[in-house]
Design a protein around this motif. Structure first.
Motif, PDB file in Angstrom:
ATOM      1  N   ALA A  53       0.835  -1.204   0.000  1.00 13.35           N
ATOM      2  CA  ALA A  53       0.000   0.000   0.000  1.00 13.35           C
ATOM      3  C   ALA A  53       0.866   1.249   0.000  1.00 13.35           C
ATOM      4  O   ALA A  53       0.576   2.223  -0.715  1.00 13.35           O
ATOM      5  CB  ALA A  53      -0.928  -0.003   1.214  1.00 13.35           C
ATOM      6  N   ALA A  54       1.943   1.229   0.790  1.00 15.84           N
ATOM      7  CA  ALA A  54       2.840   2.382   0.848  1.00 15.84           C
ATOM      8  C   ALA A  54       3.482   2.650  -0.507  1.00 15.84           C
ATOM      9  O   ALA A  54       3.657   3.812  -0.906  1.00 15.84           O
ATOM     10  CB  ALA A  54       3.912   2.153   1.912  1.00 15.84           C
ATOM     11  N   GLU A  55       3.833   1.600  -1.228  1.00 14.40           N
ATOM     12  CA  GLU A  55       4.437   1.767  -2.554  1.00 14.40           C
ATOM     13  C   GLU A  55       3.462   2.431  -3.521  1.00 14.40           C
ATOM     14  O   GLU A  55       3.857   3.301  -4.315  1.00 14.40           O
ATOM     15  CB  GLU A  55       4.875   0.406  -3.090  1.00 14.40           C
ATOM     16  N   THR A  56       2.193   2.016  -3.467  1.00 15.88           N
ATOM     17  CA  THR A  56       1.198   2.642  -4.342  1.00 15.88           C
ATOM     18  C   THR A  56       1.030   4.115  -4.001  1.00 15.88           C
ATOM     19  O   THR A  56       0.941   4.971  -4.889  1.00 15.88           O
ATOM     20  CB  THR A  56      -0.149   1.908  -4.222  1.00 15.88           C
ATOM     21  N   VAL A  57       0.995   4.423  -2.712  1.00 13.17           N
ATOM     22  CA  VAL A  57       0.889   5.825  -2.286  1.00 13.17           C
ATOM     23  C   VAL A  57       2.075   6.630  -2.803  1.00 13.17           C
ATOM     24  O   VAL A  57       1.911   7.751  -3.310  1.00 13.17           O
ATOM     25  CB  VAL A  57       0.792   5.914  -0.751  1.00 13.17           C
ATOM     26  N   GLU A  58       3.264   6.066  -2.722  1.00 14.94           N
ATOM     27  CA  GLU A  58       4.458   6.758  -3.206  1.00 14.94           C
ATOM     28  C   GLU A  58       4.369   7.030  -4.707  1.00 14.94           C
ATOM     29  O   GLU A  58       4.760   8.112  -5.185  1.00 14.94           O
ATOM     30  CB  GLU A  58       5.702   5.929  -2.897  1.00 14.94           C
ATOM     31  N   LEU A  59       3.853   6.081  -5.459  1.00 14.76           N
ATOM     32  CA  LEU A  59       3.707   6.266  -6.903  1.00 14.76           C
ATOM     33  C   LEU A  59       2.724   7.394  -7.208  1.00 14.76           C
ATOM     34  O   LEU A  59       2.943   8.199  -8.125  1.00 14.76           O
ATOM     35  CB  LEU A  59       3.243   4.964  -7.558  1.00 14.76           C
ATOM     36  N   ILE A  60       1.644   7.456  -6.465  1.00 17.09           N
ATOM     37  CA  ILE A  60       0.662   8.516  -6.664  1.00 17.09           C
ATOM     38  C   ILE A  60       1.264   9.874  -6.304  1.00 17.09           C
ATOM     39  O   ILE A  60       1.109  10.856  -7.044  1.00 17.09           O
ATOM     40  CB  ILE A  60      -0.611   8.234  -5.848  1.00 17.09           C
ATOM     41  N   HIS A  61       1.963   9.932  -5.186  1.00 22.11           N
ATOM     42  CA  HIS A  61       2.611  11.185  -4.782  1.00 22.11           C
ATOM     43  C   HIS A  61       3.636  11.631  -5.820  1.00 22.11           C
ATOM     44  O   HIS A  61       3.736  12.826  -6.149  1.00 22.11           O
ATOM     45  CB  HIS A  61       3.290  11.007  -3.432  1.00 22.11           C
ATOM     46  N   ALA A  62       4.404  10.683  -6.351  1.00 19.24           N
ATOM     47  CA  ALA A  62       5.435  11.014  -7.333  1.00 19.24           C
ATOM     48  C   ALA A  62       4.837  11.612  -8.602  1.00 19.24           C
ATOM     49  O   ALA A  62       5.483  12.413  -9.284  1.00 19.24           O
ATOM     50  CB  ALA A  62       6.248   9.771  -7.674  1.00 19.24           C
ATOM     51  N   ALA A  63       3.598  11.223  -8.889  1.00 20.84           N
ATOM     52  CA  ALA A  63       2.915  11.745 -10.078  1.00 20.84           C
ATOM     53  C   ALA A  63       2.123  13.009  -9.777  1.00 20.84           C
ATOM     54  O   ALA A  63       1.440  13.543 -10.654  1.00 20.84           O
ATOM     55  CB  ALA A  63       1.990  10.676 -10.651  1.00 20.84           C
ATOM     56  N   GLY A  64       2.215  13.495  -8.531  1.00 24.14           N
ATOM     57  CA  GLY A  64       1.544  14.742  -8.184  1.00 24.14           C
ATOM     58  C   GLY A  64       0.165  14.592  -7.587  1.00 24.14           C
ATOM     59  O   GLY A  64      -0.564  15.582  -7.437  1.00 24.14           O
ATOM     60  N   GLY A  65      -0.214  13.384  -7.220  1.00 23.77           N
ATOM     61  CA  GLY A  65      -1.551  13.154  -6.676  1.00 23.77           C
ATOM     62  C   GLY A  65      -1.563  13.080  -5.157  1.00 23.77           C
ATOM     63  O   GLY A  65      -0.529  13.198  -4.497  1.00 23.77           O
ATOM     64  N   GLU A  66      -2.752  12.868  -4.606  1.00 24.04           N
ATOM     65  CA  GLU A  66      -2.939  12.771  -3.158  1.00 24.04           C
ATOM     66  C   GLU A  66      -3.444  11.373  -2.807  1.00 24.04           C
ATOM     67  O   GLU A  66      -4.390  10.873  -3.421  1.00 24.04           O
ATOM     68  CB  GLU A  66      -3.952  13.808  -2.675  1.00 24.04           C
ATOM     69  N   ALA A  67      -2.830  10.767  -1.801  1.00 19.84           N
ATOM     70  CA  ALA A  67      -3.234   9.430  -1.379  1.00 19.84           C
ATOM     71  C   ALA A  67      -2.724   9.157   0.023  1.00 19.84           C
ATOM     72  O   ALA A  67      -1.730   9.738   0.462  1.00 19.84           O
ATOM     73  CB  ALA A  67      -2.694   8.372  -2.341  1.00 19.84           C
ATOM     74  N   VAL A  68      -3.408   8.270   0.715  1.00 20.59           N
ATOM     75  CA  VAL A  68      -2.963   7.774   2.012  1.00 20.59           C
ATOM     76  C   VAL A  68      -3.138   6.265   2.014  1.00 20.59           C
ATOM     77  O   VAL A  68      -3.991   5.720   1.304  1.00 20.59           O
ATOM     78  CB  VAL A  68      -3.757   8.389   3.186  1.00 20.59           C
ATOM     79  N   ALA A  69      -2.312   5.593   2.804  1.00 23.20           N
ATOM     80  CA  ALA A  69      -2.387   4.137   2.908  1.00 23.20           C
ATOM     81  C   ALA A  69      -3.345   3.733   4.022  1.00 23.20           C
ATOM     82  O   ALA A  69      -3.503   4.446   5.011  1.00 23.20           O
ATOM     83  CB  ALA A  69      -1.006   3.557   3.170  1.00 23.20           C
ATOM     84  N   ASP A  70      -3.961   2.567   3.834  1.00 20.61           N
ATOM     85  CA  ASP A  70      -4.886   2.023   4.833  1.00 20.61           C
ATOM     86  C   ASP A  70      -4.678   0.525   4.895  1.00 20.61           C
ATOM     87  O   ASP A  70      -4.697  -0.149   3.858  1.00 20.61           O
ATOM     88  CB  ASP A  70      -6.334   2.346   4.450  1.00 20.61           C
ATOM     89  N   GLY A  71      -4.518  -0.008   6.107  1.00 19.13           N
ATOM     90  CA  GLY A  71      -4.238  -1.429   6.260  1.00 19.13           C
ATOM     91  C   GLY A  71      -5.386  -2.248   6.798  1.00 19.13           C
ATOM     92  O   GLY A  71      -5.169  -3.340   7.333  1.00 19.13           O
TER      93      GLY A  71
END
Length: 301
Positions: A53-71
């Protein structure tokens, strides 16, 4: 990141990899703020990890988007309720739910253990129930308060749930249940501004690398029809405000092909106006079967 989902908030389950990650990235690319849900389990549902989940959030942030991880575990309704609340608290609301989480434990039915059956049916079918239950509760409250949202649910069924798949009895049963759950929820939720649809994707993921490896292989060159990202544009549109007139549908997506499934429909019928007799049933029922459309073959048959 701007597009057809500007200002909308989404929860995507199973978004740590495969189709779920592709969906989360696509939603974010079109302007959605995304809660990336994934417990980081194995293909068979063992163990947990915050990494995917953290990796997906990082990819979104790197592309300029907003995201948070949830477990949160989607099979735990209390945890799911907290996920919905977290989306509202973090981003100010919720507009989109994409249900994708799941795993497989492939086995011929005669060899399937009760624990294996329960695990697969629970993560897919109960997992869809739990997220839909608490997201719809939030949207119903918003509607009753005069703040009806253009809410969208996109579920994930499968060709295994529509046509069946040998060696995947539990998975097929769960995915068939999701298709029917989608239709029922669409009928029940419409009054609150919620649409409910399902996709039946064919793509290269952990689940398909084993049983369908040859079919899912990436080509040496040209269009990669099995890339999971091919499915996500359909998910993004179904999650948009523009898709408000589409609900209760199951849509198969494979590569560049989109197919609207027609599901169970009433076929040939015969009403005798009285109770049927067992001795006459064979001939009469065979007559009806001869008029009916033949079922599509089960995958692997």
């Amino acid at each position: 990141m701007t597009g057809i989902l500007d200002g909308r908030v989404a929860v995507v389950t199973g978004a740590g990899g495969g189709l779920g990650r592709a969906h989360a990235l696509e939603l974010a690319r079109h302007g959605a703020r995304v809660v990336v849900n994934d417990i980081g389990t194995s293909l068979g549902g063992e163990g947990t990890s915050a990494g995917p989940a953290a990796e997906t959030v990082e990819l979104i942030h790197a592309a300029g988007g907003e995201a948070v991880a949830d477990g949160a575990d989607v099979t735990d309704p209390a945890a799911v309720r907290r996920t919905i609340a977290a989306a509202v608290d973090t981003f100010g609301g919720l507009d989109i739910l994409v249900n994708n989480a799941g795993f497989v434990r492939d086995r011929m039915l005669v060899n399937t253990g009760e624990d294996e059956w329960d695990a697969v049916v629970t993560v897919h079918l109960k997992g869809h129930y739990a997220t839909m239950r608490y997201a719809s509760e939030y949207w119903r409250a918003e509607s009753k308060a005069g703040r009806q949202r253009a809410a969208r649910i996109v579920n994930t069924t499968s060709g295994a749930g529509l046509q069946g798949s040998i060696g995947q009895a539990a998975y097929s049963a769960a995915k068939a249940g999701i298709a029917t759950l989608t239709v029922v929820a669409a009928a029940e939720f419409g009054r609150y501004g919620i649409t409910v649809n399902a996709i039946a994707p064919a793509a290269r993921t952990r689940m398909t690398e084993g049983p369908f490896a040859a079919r899912m292989a990436a080509p040496a060159d040209g269009f990669d029809a099995m890339h999971p990202g091919n499915v996500s544009p359909v998910v993004a549109w179904l999650a948009s405000v523009d898709a408000g007139d589409v609900t209760g549908r199951v849509i198969e997506v494979e590569g560049g092909c989109v197919c609207v499934e027609e599901g169970w429909r009433h076929g040939p019928r015969l009403d005798l106006g009285r109770r049927w007799h067992a001795a006459e049933t064979g001939a009469k029922l065979r007559g009806l079967l001869a008029q009916a459309v033949a079922p599509e073959p089960v995958y692997g048959a």
